[in-house]
Scaffold this motif. Structure first.
Motif, PDB file in Angstrom:
ATOM      1  N   THR A 168     -55.607   1.769  47.503  1.00  0.00           N
ATOM      2  CA  THR A 168     -57.045   1.958  47.671  1.00  0.00           C
ATOM      3  C   THR A 168     -57.439   1.515  49.075  1.00  0.00           C
ATOM      4  N   GLY A 169     -58.415   2.200  49.646  1.00  0.00           N
ATOM      5  CA  GLY A 169     -58.768   1.923  51.039  1.00  0.00           C
ATOM      6  C   GLY A 169     -57.607   2.221  51.967  1.00  0.00           C
ATOM      7  N   GLY A 170     -56.830   3.258  51.642  1.00  0.00           N
ATOM      8  CA  GLY A 170     -55.590   3.523  52.365  1.00  0.00           C
ATOM      9  C   GLY A 170     -55.711   4.408  53.586  1.00  0.00           C
ATOM     10  N   ALA A 171     -56.920   4.790  53.940  1.00  0.00           N
ATOM     11  CA  ALA A 171     -57.080   5.709  55.070  1.00  0.00           C
ATOM     12  C   ALA A 171     -57.216   4.995  56.410  1.00  0.00           C
ATOM     13  N   ARG A 172     -57.465   3.696  56.364  1.00  0.00           N
ATOM     14  CA  ARG A 172     -57.740   2.972  57.609  1.00  0.00           C
ATOM     15  C   ARG A 172     -57.145   1.576  57.565  1.00  0.00           C
ATOM     16  N   GLY A 173     -57.021   0.970  58.736  1.00  0.00           N
ATOM     17  CA  GLY A 173     -56.660  -0.438  58.840  1.00  0.00           C
ATOM     18  C   GLY A 173     -55.366  -0.811  58.161  1.00  0.00           C
ATOM     19  N   LEU A 174     -55.404  -1.946  57.464  1.00  0.00           N
ATOM     20  CA  LEU A 174     -54.204  -2.430  56.791  1.00  0.00           C
ATOM     21  C   LEU A 174     -53.735  -1.462  55.703  1.00  0.00           C
ATOM     22  N   GLY A 175     -54.671  -0.830  55.005  1.00  0.00           N
ATOM     23  CA  GLY A 175     -54.298   0.111  53.964  1.00  0.00           C
ATOM     24  C   GLY A 175     -53.497   1.281  54.510  1.00  0.00           C
ATOM     25  N   PHE A 176     -53.885   1.760  55.675  1.00  0.00           N
ATOM     26  CA  PHE A 176     -53.147   2.856  56.306  1.00  0.00           C
ATOM     27  C   PHE A 176     -51.730   2.408  56.661  1.00  0.00           C
ATOM     28  N   ALA A 177     -51.590   1.201  57.206  1.00  0.00           N
ATOM     29  CA  ALA A 177     -50.261   0.683  57.533  1.00  0.00           C
ATOM     30  C   ALA A 177     -49.404   0.553  56.279  1.00  0.00           C
TER      31      ALA A 177
END
Length: 245
Positions: free
Chosen positions: A11-20
């Motif tokens: 969840t919240g995987g499109a940006r920031g730590l979630g993307f990493a």
């Protein structure tokens, strides 16, 4: 590959730590569902990840029960199962208690704590009937020591720790592991924008003498998602370079 063929939700995987995290899980053979509240952010993430059909982007709000149920259902429909769920979605609305609107307190608690509870419940409901799995909750060092100006965020992240430990006791019998991570200061656009004096002051509190990298957080998520951590549950791992030990 450590998690080849595994199905992961971030969840919240499109940006920031979630993307990493999503990028690292994909690199180790996972199929990954990423959620966000922005179509543009999801489109940019999918393009950057370049993983084709191994990525499923979904618009979903972490604290809305219908959205969470939709993510779980869409994940199983698309990939045939669910092995890993990372409750990462969140944001900050900082202010001192005296100046913080009650709505800003509620909003942060809603997404970080209620969202983690809804995600943990949805993932565990599937995993307990399908051979187990790994749930990873993103807390923060702020949930351990508290940050001035972040009574909402610190309370939410401390609550995530309690949620993690209680849930681990409830679903361990079914092979479902529930663990948490507590990142410290990680080098992102936000931390890079700090005034130099503040950065140097923060660095003095870190025994390793540097800020963390998003990929270093993602590596720990990969560890908790993989069989390497198969005998860990109810554990909170600090990723902070020794800060606040």
């Amino acid at each position: 590959m450590l998690i080849e063929g595994s199905v992961c939700v971030v969840t919240g995987g499109a940006r920031g730590l979630g993307f990493a995290m999503a990028r690292r899980l994909l690199a180790e053979g996972g199929n990954v569902v990423i959620t966000d509240v922005s179509d543009d952010a999801l489109a940019a993430a999918v393009e950057s990840l370049g993983a084709g059909s191994a990525v499923l982007p979904l618009i979903a709000r972490a604290s809305v029960i219908e959205d969470v149920a939709m993510v779980a259902e869409a994940t199983v429909d698309r990939f045939g199962g669910m092995d890993v769920w990372v409750n990462n979605a969140g944001f900050t609305r900082d202010a001192t208690m005296r100046k913080m609107p009650v709505d800003d307190f509620d909003a942060v608690i809603d997404v970080h704590l209620r969202g983690a509870w809804l995600g943990t419940r949805a993932a565990a409901d599937y995993m307990r009937d399908h051979g187990g799995g790994s749930i990873i909750n993103v807390s923060s060092i702020s949930g351990k020591v508290g940050n001035a100006g972040q009574t909402n965020y610190s309370a939410a992240k401390a609550g995530v720790v309690g949620l993690t430990k209680a849930a681990a006791k409830e679903v361990g019998f079914a092979g479902v592991r529930v663990n948490a991570i507590q990142p410290g200061i990680i080098r992102t656009a936000m931390t890079e924008a700090m005034p130099e004096a503040i950065k140097q002051d923060r660095l003095r509190d870190i025994p390793l003498g540097r800020f963390g990298e998003p990929d270093e957080v993602a590596d720990v998520v990969l560890f908790l998602a993989s069989p390497l951590s198969r005998y860990l549950t109810g554990v909170v791992i600090e990723i902070a370079g020794g800060r606040n030990i």
